[in-house]
Design a protein around this motif. Sequence first.
Motif, mmCIF file in Angstrom:
data_model
loop_
_atom_site.group_PDB
_atom_site.id
_atom_site.type_symbol
_atom_site.label_atom_id
_atom_site.label_comp_id
_atom_site.label_asym_id
_atom_site.label_seq_id
_atom_site.Cartn_x
_atom_site.Cartn_y
_atom_site.Cartn_z
ATOM 1 N N ASP A 25 0.799 -1.203 0.022
ATOM 2 C CA ASP A 25 0.037 -0.088 -0.016
ATOM 3 C C ASP A 25 0.726 1.172 0.118
ATOM 4 O O ASP A 25 1.960 1.336 0.728
ATOM 5 C CB ASP A 25 -0.849 0.126 1.326
ATOM 6 N N ARG A 26 0.472 2.238 -0.980
ATOM 7 C CA ARG A 26 1.304 3.390 -0.950
ATOM 8 C C ARG A 26 0.224 4.605 -0.344
ATOM 9 O O ARG A 26 -1.060 4.554 -0.498
ATOM 10 C CB ARG A 26 1.604 3.893 -2.423
ATOM 11 N N TYR A 27 0.733 5.243 0.646
ATOM 12 C CA TYR A 27 0.058 6.397 1.348
ATOM 13 C C TYR A 27 0.660 7.622 1.057
ATOM 14 O O TYR A 27 2.080 7.777 0.921
ATOM 15 C CB TYR A 27 -0.050 5.818 2.961
ATOM 16 N N ARG A 28 -0.086 8.784 1.414
ATOM 17 C CA ARG A 28 0.387 10.007 1.416
ATOM 18 C C ARG A 28 -0.097 10.508 2.919
ATOM 19 O O ARG A 28 -1.089 10.282 3.345
ATOM 20 C CB ARG A 28 -0.080 11.016 0.507
ATOM 21 N N LEU A 29 1.033 10.992 3.693
ATOM 22 C CA LEU A 29 0.934 11.190 5.077
ATOM 23 C C LEU A 29 0.463 12.911 4.902
ATOM 24 O O LEU A 29 1.573 13.655 4.523
ATOM 25 C CB LEU A 29 1.955 11.063 5.778
ATOM 26 N N LEU A 30 -0.720 13.389 5.017
ATOM 27 C CA LEU A 30 -1.170 14.775 5.244
ATOM 28 C C LEU A 30 -0.871 15.351 6.660
ATOM 29 O O LEU A 30 -0.959 14.786 7.545
ATOM 30 C CB LEU A 30 -2.470 14.911 5.037
ATOM 31 N N PRO A 31 -0.593 16.661 6.809
ATOM 32 C CA PRO A 31 -0.402 17.749 5.692
ATOM 33 C C PRO A 31 1.116 17.629 5.282
ATOM 34 O O PRO A 31 1.315 18.625 4.420
ATOM 35 C CB PRO A 31 -0.923 18.966 6.478
ATOM 36 N N ALA A 32 1.949 16.924 5.439
ATOM 37 C CA ALA A 32 3.212 16.985 5.426
ATOM 38 C C ALA A 32 3.470 16.702 3.742
ATOM 39 O O ALA A 32 4.622 16.711 3.205
ATOM 40 C CB ALA A 32 4.155 16.033 6.178
ATOM 41 N N GLU A 33 2.454 16.007 3.044
ATOM 42 C CA GLU A 33 2.757 15.429 1.827
ATOM 43 C C GLU A 33 3.885 14.525 1.748
ATOM 44 O O GLU A 33 4.353 14.390 0.494
ATOM 45 C CB GLU A 33 2.999 16.652 0.812
ATOM 46 N N ARG A 34 4.166 13.834 2.853
ATOM 47 C CA ARG A 34 5.064 12.635 2.636
ATOM 48 C C ARG A 34 4.449 11.443 2.147
ATOM 49 O O ARG A 34 3.508 11.203 2.462
ATOM 50 C CB ARG A 34 5.817 12.371 3.855
ATOM 51 N N GLY A 36 5.085 7.131 1.297
ATOM 52 C CA GLY A 36 5.642 5.828 1.636
ATOM 53 C C GLY A 36 4.890 4.735 1.135
ATOM 54 O O GLY A 36 3.610 4.698 0.910
ATOM 55 N N GLU A 37 5.833 3.615 1.021
ATOM 56 C CA GLU A 37 5.073 2.269 0.846
ATOM 57 C C GLU A 37 5.103 1.422 1.934
ATOM 58 O O GLU A 37 6.090 1.546 2.664
ATOM 59 C CB GLU A 37 5.799 1.573 -0.597
ATOM 60 N N PHE A 38 4.021 0.629 2.318
ATOM 61 C CA PHE A 38 3.917 -0.019 3.381
ATOM 62 C C PHE A 38 3.525 -1.454 3.084
ATOM 63 O O PHE A 38 2.681 -1.646 2.230
ATOM 64 C CB PHE A 38 2.787 0.502 4.324
ATOM 65 N N VAL A 39 4.098 -2.494 3.816
ATOM 66 C CA VAL A 39 3.685 -3.946 3.688
ATOM 67 C C VAL A 39 2.517 -4.232 4.468
ATOM 68 O O VAL A 39 2.604 -3.968 5.758
ATOM 69 C CB VAL A 39 5.126 -4.910 3.652
ATOM 70 N N LEU A 112 -6.250 -8.021 17.781
ATOM 71 C CA LEU A 112 -5.452 -7.710 16.452
ATOM 72 C C LEU A 112 -4.195 -8.151 16.511
ATOM 73 O O LEU A 112 -3.268 -7.765 17.389
ATOM 74 C CB LEU A 112 -5.464 -6.590 16.155
ATOM 75 N N PRO A 113 -3.780 -9.384 15.859
ATOM 76 C CA PRO A 113 -2.306 -9.981 16.160
ATOM 77 C C PRO A 113 -1.199 -8.841 16.128
ATOM 78 O O PRO A 113 -0.202 -8.837 17.148
ATOM 79 C CB PRO A 113 -2.440 -11.199 15.404
ATOM 80 N N ASN A 114 -1.032 -8.142 14.960
ATOM 81 C CA ASN A 114 -0.025 -6.983 14.956
ATOM 82 C C ASN A 114 -0.662 -6.431 13.749
ATOM 83 O O ASN A 114 -0.392 -6.144 12.470
ATOM 84 C CB ASN A 114 1.151 -7.700 14.480
ATOM 85 N N PRO A 115 -1.555 -5.094 14.322
ATOM 86 C CA PRO A 115 -2.125 -4.169 13.209
ATOM 87 C C PRO A 115 -1.188 -3.395 12.609
ATOM 88 O O PRO A 115 -1.583 -2.844 11.619
ATOM 89 C CB PRO A 115 -2.819 -3.561 14.210
ATOM 90 N N ALA A 116 0.223 -3.274 12.862
ATOM 91 C CA ALA A 116 1.150 -2.277 12.297
ATOM 92 C C ALA A 116 1.283 -3.114 10.791
ATOM 93 O O ALA A 116 1.746 -2.336 9.930
ATOM 94 C CB ALA A 116 2.471 -2.379 12.713
ATOM 95 N N PHE A 117 1.168 -4.421 10.562
ATOM 96 C CA PHE A 117 1.454 -4.917 9.361
ATOM 97 C C PHE A 117 0.504 -6.001 8.536
ATOM 98 O O PHE A 117 0.624 -6.727 7.982
ATOM 99 C CB PHE A 117 2.921 -5.092 8.953
ATOM 100 N N MET A 118 -0.478 -6.405 9.766
ATOM 101 C CA MET A 118 -1.316 -7.483 9.506
ATOM 102 C C MET A 118 -2.696 -7.216 9.624
ATOM 103 O O MET A 118 -2.893 -6.163 10.167
ATOM 104 C CB MET A 118 -1.114 -8.737 10.707
#
Length: 192
Positions: A25-34, A36-39, A112-118
């Motif tokens: 998943d590719r996200y934009r973090l607002l308002p900084a407009e950064r 990133g891609e996340f697995v 939720l086993p590990n909501p950071a990436f699952m």
Amino acid sequence: MPEQHWQLLDSRPGEDCRIFRVRWDRYRLLPAERQGEFVVLEAPDWVNVVALTPQRRVVLVRQFRHGVRQATLEVPGGMIDPGEDPVAAALRELEEETGYGGGEARLLGYVLPNPAFMNNRCYTVLVRGVTLQGQTQPDVFELLEVQTTPVEQLPELLARGEIRNAMVVAALAAAGATATGLVPGSPLLEEV
């Protein structure tokens, strides 16, 4: 709310690894407009079964776990089939892995086993009054040792680190067993 700051730009599938699928998943973090891609690991939901016999013994299994290259002591459990109810999955897994069945089943909740990436859930089902019904029917790569332990010994097993699987520790806590004792009024202390 933190989620309002994350804008999903793209989502694409990755490798299918039999017990989970990779998603990027590719996200934009607002308002900084950064950006990133996340697995994300797309995994089926799981179920853990805290099963009690009429003699107030908890049904446990010891099995080899490849991630840590050692056997671990756990409650029975496994993957929930697509469209399967967590309680039905719990009863199926309990019988397949241990040969125990019957009793009265109750859903205690989920974590939720590990909501950071699952993306999955792990349900806990309490089944009281189980009896040995027949032979185990483990999966082709499961080699399980089944044992029963008095419910009063669970805190000691947790305190000594004999039970370390985080999802199992969470299931036992949902049922009322912690390393410091059995929680008064917990489902584990109800009459079977």
